[in-house]
Design an enzyme around this catalytic site. Sequence first.
Site, PDB file in Angstrom:
ATOM      1  N   HIS A  59     -16.285  25.607  44.081  1.00 11.86           N
ATOM      2  CA  HIS A  59     -16.062  27.031  43.828  1.00 11.86           C
ATOM      3  C   HIS A  59     -14.683  27.437  44.350  1.00 11.86           C
ATOM      4  O   HIS A  59     -14.567  28.223  45.281  1.00 11.86           O
ATOM      5  CB  HIS A  59     -17.149  27.862  44.503  1.00 11.86           C
ATOM      6  CG  HIS A  59     -18.534  27.594  43.990  1.00 11.86           C
ATOM      7  ND1 HIS A  59     -19.256  26.469  44.324  1.00 11.86           N
ATOM      8  CD2 HIS A  59     -19.332  28.312  43.162  1.00 11.86           C
ATOM      9  CE1 HIS A  59     -20.436  26.516  43.731  1.00 11.86           C
ATOM     10  NE2 HIS A  59     -20.506  27.613  43.018  1.00 11.86           N
ATOM     11  N   HIS A 193     -27.497  33.764  36.493  1.00 10.03           N
ATOM     12  CA  HIS A 193     -26.883  34.696  37.434  1.00 10.03           C
ATOM     13  C   HIS A 193     -25.501  35.108  36.959  1.00 10.03           C
ATOM     14  O   HIS A 193     -24.831  34.358  36.269  1.00 10.03           O
ATOM     15  CB  HIS A 193     -26.846  34.180  38.871  1.00 10.03           C
ATOM     16  CG  HIS A 193     -26.057  32.916  39.168  1.00 10.03           C
ATOM     17  ND1 HIS A 193     -26.233  31.717  38.527  1.00 10.03           N
ATOM     18  CD2 HIS A 193     -25.099  32.682  40.112  1.00 10.03           C
ATOM     19  CE1 HIS A 193     -25.426  30.799  39.057  1.00 10.03           C
ATOM     20  NE2 HIS A 193     -24.714  31.362  40.019  1.00 10.03           N
TER      21      HIS A 193
HETATM   22  C1  DHB Z   1     -24.367  33.054  44.401  1.00 11.24           C
HETATM   23  C2  DHB Z   1     -24.711  32.042  43.511  1.00 11.24           C
HETATM   24  C3  DHB Z   1     -23.815  31.008  43.249  1.00 11.24           C
HETATM   25  O1  DHB Z   1     -24.053  30.004  42.342  1.00 11.24           O
HETATM   26  C4  DHB Z   1     -22.612  30.945  43.931  1.00 11.24           C
HETATM   27  O2  DHB Z   1     -21.828  29.878  43.716  1.00 11.24           O
HETATM   28  C5  DHB Z   1     -22.259  31.947  44.832  1.00 11.24           C
HETATM   29  C6  DHB Z   1     -23.138  33.003  45.054  1.00 11.24           C
HETATM   30  C7  DHB Z   1     -25.310  34.170  44.705  1.00 11.24           C
HETATM   31  O3  DHB Z   1     -26.354  34.310  44.049  1.00 11.24           O
HETATM   32  O4  DHB Z   1     -25.038  34.957  45.618  1.00 11.24           O
HETATM   33 FE    FE Z   2     -22.278  28.621  42.149  1.00  9.40          FE
END
Ligand code: DHB
Ligand code: FE
Length: 283
Positions: A59, A193
Amino acid sequence: MARITASIYTSHVPAIGAAMDLGKTHEPYWQRMFSGYDFSRQWMKQHVPDVIFLVYNDHATAFSLEIIPTFAIGTAGEFPVADEGWGPRPVPKVIGHPELASHIAQSVIQDDFDLTIVNKMAVDHGLTVPLSLLFGQVDAWPCRVIPFAVNVVQYPVPSGRRCFMLGQAIRRAIESFDAPLNVQVWGTGGMSHQLQGPRAGLINKEWDNRFLDRLIADPGGLAGIPHIEYVREAGSEGIELVMWLIARGAMADVAGGASPKVAHRFYHVPASNTAVGHLILEN
Ligand code: DHB
Ligand code: FE
């Protein structure tokens, strides 16, 4: 020869790692989520592999906008735990398997997939949270781990179809390694998400569960889903799910063998902003 014995799929929400590190797993918000991994921790105790080939995404931690590898294989002897802004998570460093990783790089690149070879890399929550979920709090991870980072952060990202085909090439690579290693392939990230913009907080239970159904029974068909469907139905970060197709492509049935056995399936909303999905498939 090395064998792929199972594939494991799980979300990697950073707040899950924080809940474990800060002793909050028994709080009401987290109880049901963690209970979905009770079976998996028991299963893992009986099925510790020699090596995990762990497909995850960085990330913007080890990589940045300066260099964006689509597929990066970690060939180092060890990988430190990254500091993502709050200090490194208090989890063990990752011990790699340079011989197997180098063999996979050789085989997969000669099999027409372009991999970036990474000899120095810190690993972020995308890799450490799945390990924590499956092994709990341990002093050392019980096996070697080959990190395999996929760009799903900065467009253009690879298609599900290419990921599925790459998984098949990874299977050929692992099964041609001349040592009797028990290898698991993990696909991580997802499920639905979206962390940003007007649709932040988007969750799509029906789509996620259909994805799990098809990942089990129709992975070749699932691999045909275009990016726009992930983004529209599962949110901008739902695109992380293409990584699950790499692990699924490495299973025996895709190469003409028997269908995998579903050892465990779990789905839970919410965990932070994310729907948590989890599967264990045995070859
Ligand atoms: C969240 C989910 C993720 O895949 C990520 O890399 C960072 C944050 C979350 O749901 O807060
Ligand atoms: Fe993620």
